[in-house]
Write a protein that holds these residues in place. Structure first.
Motif, PDB file in Angstrom:
ATOM      1  N   THR A   1      21.676  -2.435   0.089  1.00 29.51           N
ATOM      2  CA  THR A   1      21.405  -2.522   1.564  1.00 29.51           C
ATOM      3  C   THR A   1      22.719  -2.181   2.341  1.00 29.51           C
ATOM      4  N   LEU A   2      23.870  -2.525   2.112  1.00 32.37           N
ATOM      5  CA  LEU A   2      25.136  -1.289   2.956  1.00 32.37           C
ATOM      6  C   LEU A   2      25.099  -0.070   2.357  1.00 32.37           C
ATOM      7  N   ASN A   3      24.850   0.377   1.793  1.00 31.06           N
ATOM      8  CA  ASN A   3      24.747   1.497   1.041  1.00 31.06           C
ATOM      9  C   ASN A   3      23.282   2.767   1.872  1.00 31.06           C
ATOM     10  N   PHE A   4      22.374   1.460   2.026  1.00 30.40           N
ATOM     11  CA  PHE A   4      21.742   2.125   3.082  1.00 30.40           C
ATOM     12  C   PHE A   4      21.792   2.625   4.629  1.00 30.40           C
ATOM     13  N   TYR A   5      22.714   1.494   4.516  1.00 28.27           N
ATOM     14  CA  TYR A   5      23.431   1.625   6.329  1.00 28.27           C
ATOM     15  C   TYR A   5      24.459   2.756   6.468  1.00 28.27           C
ATOM     16  N   ALA A   6      25.561   2.404   5.379  1.00 22.44           N
ATOM     17  CA  ALA A   6      26.382   3.679   5.223  1.00 22.44           C
ATOM     18  C   ALA A   6      25.301   5.589   5.247  1.00 22.44           C
TER      19      ALA A   6
END
Length: 154
Positions: A129-134
């Motif tokens: 999820t965090l990589n998606f937002y990045a």
């Protein structure tokens, strides 16, 4: 707005029941509000000029959404800022780039209303999820705090 097989549009009142069904993929344990209450909230939401709920459809089926609130501001030469919330992709349509496309649409709308920044928060600690937002162009440049009246999702 469309790219590939995804068509993006802004939600209207008639989209609210479908949107509530999609939100079941965001917070499955939440009780679904009745349509009349949801439509009333939808109308209130739109009192902030520039605010919109972006819907992504594939072959007429609603598969992704996010909400943008454009907030009036007294700093930054009175330029508003955008808040993105309720980012959700139907579980059967994840990992196809639809979330990135709907976030791009919301961000571009915020820029068109002269927002000086767009923010979002996630309670997720999941690396994916965090990589998606990045990948969507968001950076972890601030520390977020909140006070809640309902418990944090598990």
């Amino acid at each position: 707005m469309g790219k590939g097989d995804l068509t993006i549009k802004c939600a209207t009142e008639s989209d609210v029941p479908r949107l509530l069904t999609l939100y079941e993929h965001l917070v499955p344990e939440d009780a679904r509000p009745d349509d009349a209450s949801a439509i009333e909230a939808f109308v209130q939401f739109h009192k902030y000029p520039g605010s919109a709920i972006f819907l992504g459809e594939v072959s007429g089926a609603l598969v992704v959404s996010c909400a943008l609130v454009v907030v009036p501001n007294l700093t930054r030469r009175t330029r508003p800022y955008g808040l993105i919330e309720n980012v959700v992709t139907h579980r059967d349509h994840r990992q196809r780039g639809y979330g990135l496309q709907v976030l791009d649409a919301a961000t571009n709308a915020a820029w068109s209303f002269d927002c000086y920044k767009v923010m979002l928060l996630t309670g997720s600690k999941d690396k994916g999820t965090l990589n998606f937002y990045a990948r969507a162009g968001f950076e972890q440049s601030k520390t977020g705090f909140e006070k809640r009246r309902i418990p944090v999702r598990s």
